[in-house]
Design a protein around this motif. Structure first.
Motif, PDB file in Angstrom:
ATOM      1  N   ARG A 192       0.847  -1.199   0.000  1.00  0.00           N
ATOM      2  CA  ARG A 192       0.000   0.000   0.000  1.00  0.00           C
ATOM      3  C   ARG A 192       0.878   1.242   0.000  1.00  0.00           C
ATOM      4  O   ARG A 192       1.893   1.301   0.689  1.00  0.00           O
ATOM      5  N   GLU A 193       0.459   2.235  -0.765  1.00  0.00           N
ATOM      6  CA  GLU A 193       1.144   3.524  -0.781  1.00  0.00           C
ATOM      7  C   GLU A 193       0.783   4.305   0.471  1.00  0.00           C
ATOM      8  O   GLU A 193      -0.355   4.249   0.936  1.00  0.00           O
ATOM      9  N   PHE A 194       1.741   5.063   1.011  1.00  0.00           N
ATOM     10  CA  PHE A 194       1.489   5.912   2.157  1.00  0.00           C
ATOM     11  C   PHE A 194       0.908   7.242   1.703  1.00  0.00           C
ATOM     12  O   PHE A 194       1.285   7.769   0.650  1.00  0.00           O
ATOM     13  N   VAL A 195      -0.003   7.797   2.484  1.00  0.00           N
ATOM     14  CA  VAL A 195      -0.527   9.129   2.193  1.00  0.00           C
ATOM     15  C   VAL A 195       0.578  10.160   2.446  1.00  0.00           C
ATOM     16  O   VAL A 195       0.777  11.080   1.647  1.00  0.00           O
ATOM     17  N   ARG A 196       1.287   9.973   3.550  1.00  0.00           N
ATOM     18  CA  ARG A 196       2.420  10.841   3.875  1.00  0.00           C
ATOM     19  C   ARG A 196       3.647   9.949   4.096  1.00  0.00           C
ATOM     20  O   ARG A 196       3.873   9.451   5.201  1.00  0.00           O
ATOM     21  N   PRO A 197       4.458   9.742   3.044  1.00  0.00           N
ATOM     22  CA  PRO A 197       5.625   8.868   3.189  1.00  0.00           C
ATOM     23  C   PRO A 197       6.624   9.432   4.205  1.00  0.00           C
ATOM     24  O   PRO A 197       6.874  10.637   4.227  1.00  0.00           O
ATOM     25  N   PRO A 198       7.192   8.556   5.039  1.00  0.00           N
ATOM     26  CA  PRO A 198       8.187   9.020   6.000  1.00  0.00           C
ATOM     27  C   PRO A 198       9.477   9.505   5.340  1.00  0.00           C
ATOM     28  O   PRO A 198      10.166  10.349   5.869  1.00  0.00           O
ATOM     29  N   SER A 199       9.793   8.945   4.171  1.00  0.00           N
ATOM     30  CA  SER A 199      10.963   9.387   3.407  1.00  0.00           C
ATOM     31  C   SER A 199      10.747   9.029   1.941  1.00  0.00           C
ATOM     32  O   SER A 199       9.878   8.224   1.601  1.00  0.00           O
ATOM     33  N   ARG A 200      11.558   9.618   1.078  1.00  0.00           N
ATOM     34  CA  ARG A 200      11.429   9.333  -0.360  1.00  0.00           C
ATOM     35  C   ARG A 200      11.794   7.888  -0.685  1.00  0.00           C
ATOM     36  O   ARG A 200      11.282   7.317  -1.634  1.00  0.00           O
ATOM     37  N   SER A 201      12.661   7.304   0.100  1.00  0.00           N
ATOM     38  CA  SER A 201      13.072   5.923  -0.158  1.00  0.00           C
ATOM     39  C   SER A 201      12.085   4.901   0.410  1.00  0.00           C
ATOM     40  O   SER A 201      12.249   3.708   0.198  1.00  0.00           O
ATOM     41  N   TYR A 202      11.067   5.374   1.126  1.00  0.00           N
ATOM     42  CA  TYR A 202      10.096   4.472   1.749  1.00  0.00           C
ATOM     43  C   TYR A 202       8.676   4.959   1.454  1.00  0.00           C
ATOM     44  O   TYR A 202       7.977   5.427   2.339  1.00  0.00           O
ATOM     45  N   PRO A 203       8.217   4.836   0.193  1.00  0.00           N
ATOM     46  CA  PRO A 203       6.895   5.359  -0.172  1.00  0.00           C
ATOM     47  C   PRO A 203       5.733   4.396   0.073  1.00  0.00           C
ATOM     48  O   PRO A 203       4.579   4.792  -0.026  1.00  0.00           O
ATOM     49  N   ASN A 204       6.039   3.110   0.348  1.00  0.00           N
ATOM     50  CA  ASN A 204       4.969   2.128   0.530  1.00  0.00           C
ATOM     51  C   ASN A 204       5.426   1.029   1.480  1.00  0.00           C
ATOM     52  O   ASN A 204       6.598   0.915   1.785  1.00  0.00           O
ATOM     53  N   GLY A 205       4.452   0.247   1.937  1.00  0.00           N
ATOM     54  CA  GLY A 205       4.755  -0.858   2.839  1.00  0.00           C
ATOM     55  C   GLY A 205       3.695  -1.940   2.732  1.00  0.00           C
ATOM     56  O   GLY A 205       2.636  -1.734   2.134  1.00  0.00           O
ATOM     57  N   ILE A 206       3.984  -3.080   3.297  1.00  0.00           N
ATOM     58  CA  ILE A 206       3.059  -4.207   3.264  1.00  0.00           C
ATOM     59  C   ILE A 206       2.316  -4.252   4.597  1.00  0.00           C
ATOM     60  O   ILE A 206       2.934  -4.272   5.662  1.00  0.00           O
ATOM     61  N   PHE A 207       0.995  -4.247   4.514  1.00  0.00           N
ATOM     62  CA  PHE A 207       0.142  -4.286   5.698  1.00  0.00           C
ATOM     63  C   PHE A 207      -0.391  -5.699   5.888  1.00  0.00           C
ATOM     64  O   PHE A 207      -0.934  -6.287   4.951  1.00  0.00           O
TER      65      PHE A 207
END
Length: 99
Positions: free
Chosen positions: A51-66
């Motif tokens: 899933r894409e983040f609404v507000r990514p913590p950093s440019r290198s970390y725009p998404n994560g697995i939930f």
């Protein structure tokens, strides 16, 4: 007659797979084993995928697995689970709620 001290919980875990070369299923199995190690019994597992983040913590970390786990465990299990995965570099966030 002893009371049943187990409760039902839902744990939502955000996995960071940036430097993880193995399949994601291995990481999910590792999280399931962590729940079992704190005397939990996993009743349901939902992989919500990447899933894409609404507000990514950093440019290198725009998404994560939930991943969402439903499990029954003793009252002490949520704190023990958080402590167990606290230093795991592949776990970004964990939210444990009592159902």
């Amino acid at each position: 007659m002893p009371k049943n001290t187990n409760r039902t919980y839902t744990a939502t875990i955000l996995l960071d797979t940036r430097n993880f070369a193995e399949p994601v299923d291995n990481l999910i199995a590792k999280m399931r084993d962590a729940i079992i190690s704190v005397s939990g019994e996993v009743t349901k597992l939902e992989n919500h995928g990447l899933r894409e983040f609404v507000r990514p913590p950093s440019r290198s970390y725009p998404n994560g697995i939930f991943v969402t786990f439903s499990f029954t465990a003793p009252v002490t299990a949520p704190a023990a689970l958080r402590e167990k995965v606290r230093l795991d570099p592949h776990v970004n966030r964990i939210i444990v709620q009592s159902v």
